[in-house]
Design an enzyme around this catalytic site. Structure first.
Site, PDB file in Angstrom:
ATOM      1  N   THR A 102      14.086 -21.994 -14.232  1.00  0.00           N
ATOM      2  CA  THR A 102      13.109 -21.402 -15.140  1.00  0.00           C
ATOM      3  C   THR A 102      12.872 -22.341 -16.313  1.00  0.00           C
ATOM      4  OG1 THR A 102      12.375 -19.360 -16.185  1.00  0.00           O
ATOM      5  CG2 THR A 102      14.680 -19.975 -16.560  1.00  0.00           C
ATOM      6  N   CYS A 159      13.008 -16.079 -25.327  1.00  0.00           N
ATOM      7  CA  CYS A 159      13.386 -15.403 -24.085  1.00  0.00           C
ATOM      8  C   CYS A 159      14.785 -15.856 -23.678  1.00  0.00           C
ATOM      9  CB  CYS A 159      12.412 -15.746 -22.963  1.00  0.00           C
ATOM     10  SG  CYS A 159      10.702 -15.281 -23.277  1.00  0.00           S
ATOM     11  N   HIS A 200      14.680 -14.300 -16.202  1.00  0.00           N
ATOM     12  CA  HIS A 200      14.051 -14.797 -17.437  1.00  0.00           C
ATOM     13  C   HIS A 200      13.377 -13.596 -18.093  1.00  0.00           C
ATOM     14  CE1 HIS A 200      11.161 -18.019 -19.349  1.00  0.00           C
ATOM     15  NE2 HIS A 200      11.176 -16.932 -20.096  1.00  0.00           N
TER      16      HIS A 200
END
Lengths: 283, 161
Positions: free
Chosen positions: B23, B29, B46
């Site tokens: 990711t 995040c 994620h």
């Protein structure tokens, strides 16, 4: 170095006259579709980009758009202005050098995301769309297009100033290169003869508090939209989130954390629908 | 080895040792990588926000967006492939914040607090973490060994252990 950077502004191509002409025509109450279409068709790259974007779910048109005539007829004034701006402004981001991002497409995606977010915030706070704010947002990081090359050269020093000495990325740019990307963007805006409503949010998108109170509003909106997109990591670059958070940002519009979180959720949906806009630049 | 890319508010699990789950651009995040070394099952999440209470409808359709709905889904999806909780190795990256972000938008920190609360309640230990600060991170989980790598934008891939 700073002289060389400021001189390179002169090499930036003129701002597409088509955008200005179309915006002007559409500001009248009784614009003629054929006249607007005629102006757009004159610019091949804008025409091609508009045709690629017009059927995007973001614009929500129910008819299949095949020609510029269709686009002018069915998109509606607000969407048409946005489409023309996006289509025309993308050319300046096609060749973004490394430094902030590894691919030009990333800075463009960030720019579109901030533009979409500025409209989400404008709707939430003022209950309206704002075409000037959209333009300013799309262009807020245009200084990076020139500065990227210099950031790449000096990246290790800048990085050290940020990680070891607690400077923001903006301050480090200024100390190492002699100018930061926001100020440089402001100079590009002057080169394009933009009015203060567009120039200021570009030049002050990291510190709107430095403007006179009366002129701050749209700069705060670009600031907030930018911060939200940085937090979401959209088009995330080497500068990351290394910018100063300003305490008055939320108070300014009476926004709570949950309002920003809600706006972030809406943005994920808008970005999904606006893929044709971000995909204009692919490499 | 083929890369499976996980976007924002998404998760993937795999038991194919030829896969790597990756990711990009974790800002505020948070990325959570879990791996059971015995059955070689792993997953990467994620997520974007701490609490699904902000938008229940969204959480129905996209539970991967919020820590409180995404983390249980990550674990149960791995169980479905044969992983067991007591063997799972858990690694975390992301949760960055703006510099002196004194105002109310500390979403990175809130994301991490929410994660710790969930793990505490469910007695899950974090084995390694690279969180906070103000940088963008890429996170990668190799399914053959369970090794997790983190790259800070502008830097190189470093193993997280």
């Amino acid at each position: 170095m700073i002289d060389r950077i400021v001189r390179s502004i002169e090499n930036i191509p003129a701002f597409p006259a088509t955008i200005q002409k179309v915006t002007e025509l559409l500001s009248r109450d009784d614009y003629a579709v054929s006249e607007v279409a005629g102006v757009i068709k004159y610019d091949q790259s804008i025409t091609a980009n508009i045709l690629r974007m017009s059927n995007s779910a973001y614009f929500g048109v129910r008819y299949k758009i095949r020609t510029i005539q269709d686009a002018v007829t069915y998109l509606g004034r607000q969407n048409l202005i946005r489409a023309v701006q996006t289509a025309g402004i993308s050319r300046f981001f096609a060749g973004t050098p490394k430094g902030y991002v590894s691919r030009a497409a990333e800075l463009w995606k960030h720019s579109v995301a901030v533009a979409l977010m500025s409209q989400i915030l404008s709707r939430k706070i003022f209950n309206r769309e704002d075409a000037i704010l959209y333009t300013a947002s799309l262009l807020h990081d245009v200084g990076k297009v020139i500065l990227g090359e210099y950031v790449q050269e000096s990246f290790r020093i800048i990085e050290e100033m940020v990680t070891k000495e607690g400077h923001s990325f903006l301050e480090a740019e200024e100390k190492v290169i002699g100018i930061n990307h926001a100020d440089l963007g402001g100079k590009i805006a002057v080169h394009w003869n933009f009015p203060p409503e567009i120039k200021n949010p570009i030049a002050f998108h990291h510190n709107p508090n430095r403007l006179d109170k009366a002129d701050q509003t749209s700069s705060w909106l670009v600031y907030l939209a930018d911060q939200a997109c940085l937090m979401m990591g959209i088009g995330g670059g080497t500068d990351g989130l290394a910018y100063r958070g300003l305490g008055e940002a939320g108070k300014m519009f009476n926004l709570k954390t949950r309002d920003i979180e809600g706006a972030m959720i809406l943005l994920t949906e808008d970005l999904e629908r606006a893929r044709d806009l971000t995909d204009i630049i692919q490499s | 080895m083929s890369d499976i890319v996980i976007g924002i508010a998404d998760l993937r699990v795999s038991k194919n040792v030829n896969d790597a789950l990756v990711t990009y651009a974790l800002g505020s995040c948070v990325g959570v990588a879990v791996y059971d070394p015995v059955v070689k099952v792993g997953g990467l999440l994620h997520y974007m926000l701490p609490e699904s209470a902000i938008d229940r409808n969204k959480a129905q359709g996209n539970p991967e967006m919020f820590a409180d709905t995404a983390v249980p889904l990550l674990f149960t999806s791995c169980y479905a492939l044969g992983a067991q909780k007591r063997r799972m190795v858990v690694k975390v990256a992301g949760g960055a914040n703006l510099i002196d972000d004194v105002h109310c938008f500390r979403i990175g920190q809130k994301n991490l607090t929410a994660l710790r609360r969930i793990f505490w309640r469910n007695r899950v230990m974090i084995d390694a973490a690279d969180t906070g600060r103000s940088c963008n991170r890429t996170m990668r989980l190799n399914l053959d060994t369970g090794a997790v790598f983190v790259r800070i934008a502008g830097g190189t891939m470093e193993e997280l252990k």
